[in-house]
Design a protein around this motif. Structure first.
Motif, mmCIF file in Angstrom:
data_model
loop_
_atom_site.group_PDB
_atom_site.id
_atom_site.type_symbol
_atom_site.label_atom_id
_atom_site.label_comp_id
_atom_site.label_asym_id
_atom_site.label_seq_id
_atom_site.Cartn_x
_atom_site.Cartn_y
_atom_site.Cartn_z
ATOM 1 N N ASP A 1 0.816 -1.210 0.000
ATOM 2 C CA ASP A 1 0.000 0.000 0.000
ATOM 3 C C ASP A 1 0.849 1.258 0.000
ATOM 4 O O ASP A 1 0.316 2.363 0.153
ATOM 5 C CB ASP A 1 -0.930 -0.009 1.216
ATOM 6 N N GLY A 2 2.182 1.091 -0.157
ATOM 7 C CA GLY A 2 3.069 2.249 -0.189
ATOM 8 C C GLY A 2 3.436 2.824 1.165
ATOM 9 O O GLY A 2 4.068 3.870 1.242
ATOM 10 N N ARG A 3 3.065 2.152 2.263
ATOM 11 C CA ARG A 3 3.334 2.677 3.612
ATOM 12 C C ARG A 3 4.673 2.176 4.137
ATOM 13 O O ARG A 3 5.133 1.094 3.768
ATOM 14 C CB ARG A 3 2.208 2.287 4.560
ATOM 15 N N PHE A 4 5.264 2.958 5.022
ATOM 16 C CA PHE A 4 6.541 2.604 5.627
ATOM 17 C C PHE A 4 6.613 3.135 7.043
ATOM 18 O O PHE A 4 5.873 4.051 7.430
ATOM 19 C CB PHE A 4 7.705 3.183 4.809
ATOM 20 N N GLN B 1 7.629 -12.119 -13.317
ATOM 21 C CA GLN B 1 7.572 -12.970 -12.137
ATOM 22 C C GLN B 1 6.605 -12.364 -11.136
ATOM 23 O O GLN B 1 6.139 -11.234 -11.299
ATOM 24 C CB GLN B 1 8.970 -13.114 -11.523
ATOM 25 N N GLY B 2 6.294 -13.150 -10.116
ATOM 26 C CA GLY B 2 5.422 -12.648 -9.066
ATOM 27 C C GLY B 2 6.090 -11.543 -8.275
ATOM 28 O O GLY B 2 7.321 -11.459 -8.193
ATOM 29 N N ARG B 3 5.306 -10.670 -7.685
ATOM 30 C CA ARG B 3 5.843 -9.572 -6.896
ATOM 31 C C ARG B 3 4.882 -9.255 -5.769
ATOM 32 O O ARG B 3 3.683 -9.556 -5.829
ATOM 33 C CB ARG B 3 6.078 -8.348 -7.771
ATOM 34 N N SER B 4 5.438 -8.640 -4.733
ATOM 35 C CA SER B 4 4.624 -8.295 -3.583
ATOM 36 C C SER B 4 3.696 -7.138 -3.907
ATOM 37 O O SER B 4 3.922 -6.376 -4.846
ATOM 38 C CB SER B 4 5.535 -7.930 -2.401
ATOM 39 N N GLY B 5 2.650 -7.023 -3.123
ATOM 40 C CA GLY B 5 1.658 -5.981 -3.349
ATOM 41 C C GLY B 5 0.311 -6.561 -3.731
ATOM 42 O O GLY B 5 0.069 -7.768 -3.626
ATOM 43 N N THR C 1 -2.763 -7.932 -5.931
ATOM 44 C CA THR C 1 -2.830 -8.783 -7.118
ATOM 45 C C THR C 1 -3.261 -7.956 -8.322
ATOM 46 O O THR C 1 -4.251 -7.237 -8.278
ATOM 47 C CB THR C 1 -3.816 -9.945 -6.896
ATOM 48 N N ALA C 2 -2.493 -8.064 -9.413
ATOM 49 C CA ALA C 2 -2.764 -7.297 -10.628
ATOM 50 C C ALA C 2 -3.183 -8.245 -11.741
ATOM 51 O O ALA C 2 -2.550 -9.287 -11.953
ATOM 52 C CB ALA C 2 -1.528 -6.510 -11.051
ATOM 53 N N LEU C 3 -4.248 -7.912 -12.441
ATOM 54 C CA LEU C 3 -4.763 -8.700 -13.551
ATOM 55 C C LEU C 3 -4.672 -7.865 -14.822
ATOM 56 O O LEU C 3 -5.231 -6.772 -14.900
ATOM 57 C CB LEU C 3 -6.217 -9.119 -13.299
ATOM 58 N N ASP C 4 -3.936 -8.373 -15.815
ATOM 59 C CA ASP C 4 -3.750 -7.678 -17.090
ATOM 60 C C ASP C 4 -4.430 -8.479 -18.202
ATOM 61 O O ASP C 4 -4.175 -9.678 -18.345
ATOM 62 C CB ASP C 4 -2.273 -7.503 -17.414
ATOM 63 N N ILE C 5 -5.304 -7.824 -18.969
ATOM 64 C CA ILE C 5 -6.012 -8.470 -20.073
ATOM 65 C C ILE C 5 -5.837 -7.613 -21.327
ATOM 66 O O ILE C 5 -6.062 -6.403 -21.301
ATOM 67 C CB ILE C 5 -7.517 -8.648 -19.766
ATOM 68 N N THR C 6 -5.416 -8.246 -22.409
ATOM 69 C CA THR C 6 -5.254 -7.569 -23.699
ATOM 70 C C THR C 6 -6.022 -8.347 -24.755
ATOM 71 O O THR C 6 -5.870 -9.562 -24.871
ATOM 72 C CB THR C 6 -3.774 -7.482 -24.102
ATOM 73 N N GLN C 7 -6.860 -7.650 -25.511
ATOM 74 C CA GLN C 7 -7.660 -8.275 -26.569
ATOM 75 C C GLN C 7 -7.357 -7.573 -27.880
ATOM 76 O O GLN C 7 -7.451 -6.347 -27.967
ATOM 77 C CB GLN C 7 -9.158 -8.175 -26.254
ATOM 78 N N MET D 1 -1.873 -12.757 -14.490
ATOM 79 C CA MET D 1 -2.187 -12.325 -13.124
ATOM 80 C C MET D 1 -0.967 -12.596 -12.255
ATOM 81 O O MET D 1 -0.368 -13.679 -12.320
ATOM 82 C CB MET D 1 -3.408 -13.071 -12.585
ATOM 83 N N ARG D 2 -0.599 -11.623 -11.452
ATOM 84 C CA ARG D 2 0.522 -11.818 -10.545
ATOM 85 C C ARG D 2 0.316 -11.000 -9.287
ATOM 86 O O ARG D 2 -0.408 -9.998 -9.265
ATOM 87 C CB ARG D 2 1.827 -11.429 -11.215
ATOM 88 N N GLY D 3 0.969 -11.483 -8.237
ATOM 89 C CA GLY D 3 0.833 -10.831 -6.944
ATOM 90 C C GLY D 3 1.507 -11.662 -5.873
ATOM 91 O O GLY D 3 2.465 -12.393 -6.125
ATOM 92 N N ASN D 4 0.977 -11.560 -4.653
ATOM 93 C CA ASN D 4 1.549 -12.261 -3.506
ATOM 94 C C ASN D 4 0.425 -12.840 -2.679
ATOM 95 O O ASN D 4 -0.566 -12.165 -2.396
ATOM 96 C CB ASN D 4 2.411 -11.300 -2.676
ATOM 97 N N SER D 5 0.565 -14.110 -2.314
ATOM 98 C CA SER D 5 -0.438 -14.788 -1.498
ATOM 99 C C SER D 5 0.258 -15.545 -0.379
ATOM 100 O O SER D 5 1.071 -16.445 -0.641
ATOM 101 C CB SER D 5 -1.262 -15.756 -2.365
#
Length: 351
Positions: free
Chosen positions: A60-63, A265-269, A271-277, A340-344
């Protein structure tokens, strides 16, 4: 005895002073966002200038980091953003920072070896960076064809019209007479082979024969590069080392330049879903042209073996355009890309 007692007292005073100095810190918290919006900037590195203190922002960008009690200076860095320096006054415990997009990408971290990263502005090599967005902006058959026009100083040519075949990349010109001049490809730190494999089409069709009756060498026989097996949509970024100092990292294999490919690759933060048609149509750009006979006499004059003017007269279709039959239909073509990539639960994933 007095000397021993003095040493003990000195050590006690030094330990007390060190503990007191370490305790003179405060906790500074805040949030890092993109300039002009409230979008968070995850995985940004925050360091206190002049100290070893620092931390990294969450999804969430917090520190929240320890900072000396007096005035301090924070340095915030993130790939794709311009590095920023923020002064924190004494007693301040809440700091919010907005970062601007780095248009020139001078602060981008580039890979100069199998596990070495350096900022572009300080790189000793001539480095060109192509992001995934620029690489896949226009659909291409292969990765090397997608690089055309995106790397300054690179000469990319296709030897034939075969899908995925016959593409050559010259980064530093031809440096040898007999050996190859193709650059070295490194995918996620692992050097890979980009050997060209001929499909033997000329040998099968006997389209290239010498005067002695033997098959001629087919160096331009629609060769397919191994790099064509990589899906451009799975690539995060491509970094090209064009300078001569690349040889100091990869040896003689880096003489012709090095193309470093980093896959997604997967990354923290979040979950991002990218769709291209994509949608489109295919049309033939140039036809060979056909000859249509207008009379049986023309057919007889042509002297075909097994086809006479009487056969032409008996035929229902006097002239058949096979090119129109093969390429006349313009069906809708489409391509769907989704990732789709993210952290679980602490595990990064990319699908």
């Amino acid at each position: 005895m007095k000397t021993t007692r003095s040493l003990v007292m000195s050590f006690m005073l030094l330990a007390l002073f060190s503990t007191s100095a370490w305790a003179q810190t405060r906790r500074v918290s805040g949030r890092v966002t993109a300039e002009g919006s409230s979008d968070p900037v995850p995985s940004a590195t925050i360091s206190v200038v002049g100290t070893a203190l620092g931390g990294i922002t969450d999804g969430d960008g917090r520190f929240s980091i320890p900072v000396p009690a007096g005035p301090a200076t924070l340095r915030i860095r993130r790939i794709g953003y311009t590095a920023k320096t923020v002064n924190v006054a004494a007693g301040l415990t809440d700091v919010n920072v907005s970062m601007a997009k780095d248009v020139l990408e001078l602060d981008k971290q580039v890979i100069t070896g199998t596990a070495t990263t350096v900022a572009s502005i300080n790189a000793a090599n001539a480095v060109a960076v192509v992001s995934s967005e620029n690489l896949n902006r226009v659909p291409s058959q292969t990765l090397d064809q997608a690089l055309q026009g995106k790397i300054s100083g690179a000469v990319i040519t296709s030897n034939s019209g075969a899908p995925g075949g016959g593409t050559q990349i010259q980064l530093r010109g031809v440096s040898t007479v007999n050996a190859g001049f193709s650059p070295l490809y490194v995918i996620d730190g692992v050097p890979v082979s980009n050997a060209s494999i001929p499909n033997g089409l000329n040998v099968i069709t006997q389209s290239a024969r010498s005067s002695a009756g033997t098959n001629a060498p087919s160096t331009q026989d629609q060769q397919v590069n191994r790099i064509a097996d990589i899906n451009p949509n799975d690539i995060e970024s491509i970094q090209v080392l064009k300078g001569p100092s690349a040889s100091s990292i990869y040896g003689s294999r880096g003489t012709n330049g090095v193309i470093l490919i980093t896959t997604k690759q997967g990354r923290s933060g979040k979950t991002a879903l990218d769709i291209t048609q994509r949608f489109g149509q295919s049309r033939i750009s140039n036809t060979i042209g056909i000859k249509c006979f207008t009379s049986a006499a023309d057919v007889d004059a042509a002297g075909f073996d097994g086809f006479t003017g009487a056969d032409w007269t008996a035929a229902d279709n006097k002239c058949h355009d096979y090119q129109k039959e093969l390429y006349g239909e313009h069906a809708l073509s489409y391509q769907t890309l989704m990732s789709m990539r993210g952290n679980s639960a602490g595990t990064n994933f990319f699908i």
